[in-house]
Design a protein around this motif. Structure first.
Motif, PDB file in Angstrom:
ATOM      1  N   LEU A 138       6.740  30.405  18.270  1.00  0.00           N
ATOM      2  CA  LEU A 138       7.350  29.142  17.887  1.00  0.00           C
ATOM      3  C   LEU A 138       7.543  29.146  16.375  1.00  0.00           C
ATOM      4  N   ILE A 139       8.748  28.814  15.917  1.00  0.00           N
ATOM      5  CA  ILE A 139       9.001  28.624  14.492  1.00  0.00           C
ATOM      6  C   ILE A 139       9.355  27.170  14.306  1.00  0.00           C
ATOM      7  N   ARG A 140       8.636  26.510  13.409  1.00  0.00           N
ATOM      8  CA  ARG A 140       8.826  25.076  13.198  1.00  0.00           C
ATOM      9  C   ARG A 140       8.656  24.757  11.720  1.00  0.00           C
ATOM     10  N   GLU A 141       9.077  23.540  11.336  1.00  0.00           N
ATOM     11  CA  GLU A 141       8.848  23.109   9.957  1.00  0.00           C
ATOM     12  C   GLU A 141       7.348  22.946   9.745  1.00  0.00           C
ATOM     13  N   ALA A 142       6.913  23.377   8.585  1.00  0.00           N
ATOM     14  CA  ALA A 142       5.495  23.263   8.242  1.00  0.00           C
ATOM     15  C   ALA A 142       5.154  21.818   7.891  1.00  0.00           C
TER      16      ALA A 142
ATOM     17  N   LYS B 257      11.260  22.487  -1.355  1.00  0.00           N
ATOM     18  CA  LYS B 257      11.489  23.572  -0.399  1.00  0.00           C
ATOM     19  C   LYS B 257      11.345  23.071   1.033  1.00  0.00           C
ATOM     20  N   ARG B 258      12.123  23.684   1.923  1.00  0.00           N
ATOM     21  CA  ARG B 258      11.917  23.509   3.360  1.00  0.00           C
ATOM     22  C   ARG B 258      11.021  24.672   3.769  1.00  0.00           C
ATOM     23  N   VAL B 259       9.855  24.354   4.281  1.00  0.00           N
ATOM     24  CA  VAL B 259       8.871  25.385   4.614  1.00  0.00           C
ATOM     25  C   VAL B 259       8.732  25.451   6.134  1.00  0.00           C
TER      26      VAL B 259
END
Length: 170
Positions: free
Chosen positions: A2-6, A48-50
């Motif tokens: 899963l890749i998601r916003e931190a 930043k978008r992390v």
């Protein structure tokens, strides 16, 4: 995976591998003795978008950020940073994060992405090249590598046009 916003609570799960990677002084041009507070401010900056990558057990195994490389009239050129837990290399995590961040960059209106200081001995150079990045130039002997001595820093570029090619830059 899963890749998601931190979220802020992800930092304690990012810091252990962030610290190992930067302290090794082999792939990032950041101070190997960066404190945890300074690292958090650098990586998790509100500008930043992390993102984080989690494996099936919910373990954070990688992180990336997306940010403008420049401001003003050049603000549509993105920059990004990537970290994958060194114990998890070779599992496709870096490629998955890169593909996700490239898609996010396009979705947020960026026209290109630039990496300003890619250590030429970094194995990720092959990944970036396979994803359409080109080396625009190399600053010779700009990085004191602990094993290889003085090595260059690449400036790498990729267009984010719909064709996704690295061509068309001037």
């Amino acid at each position: 995976m899963l890749i998601r916003e931190a979220v802020a609570d992800d930092w304690p799960r990012i810091w252990p591998f962030w610290h190992r990677i930067v302290a090794a002084a082999e792939t990032y041009a950041w101070d190997p003795e960066t404190s945890e507070d300074d690292a958090r401010a650098l990586w998790m900056s509100p500008a930043k978008r992390v993102y984080v990558a989690e494996d099936a057990t919910g373990t954070v195994v990688g992180s990336a950020y997306l940010t403008p490389n420049y401001g003003g009239p050049a603000a549509r050129v993105a920059n990004a940073g990537f970290m994958v837990d060194p114990h998890r290399t070779g599992e496709g995590i870096g490629r998955a994060l890169a593909e996700h961040v490239l898609a996010e960059a396009r979705a947020h209106g960026y026209r290109a992405m630039v990496f300003n200081a890619v250590v030429e001995t970094n194995p990720a150079v092959a990944l970036w090249t396979s994803l359409g990045f080109t080396v625009l130039g190399t600053v010779p002997e700009a990085f004191d590598h602990p094993r290889h001595g003085r090595v260059g820093l690449h400036i790498m570029y990729r267009s984010l046009d719909q064709a996704g090619s690295g061509a068309g830059h001037r």
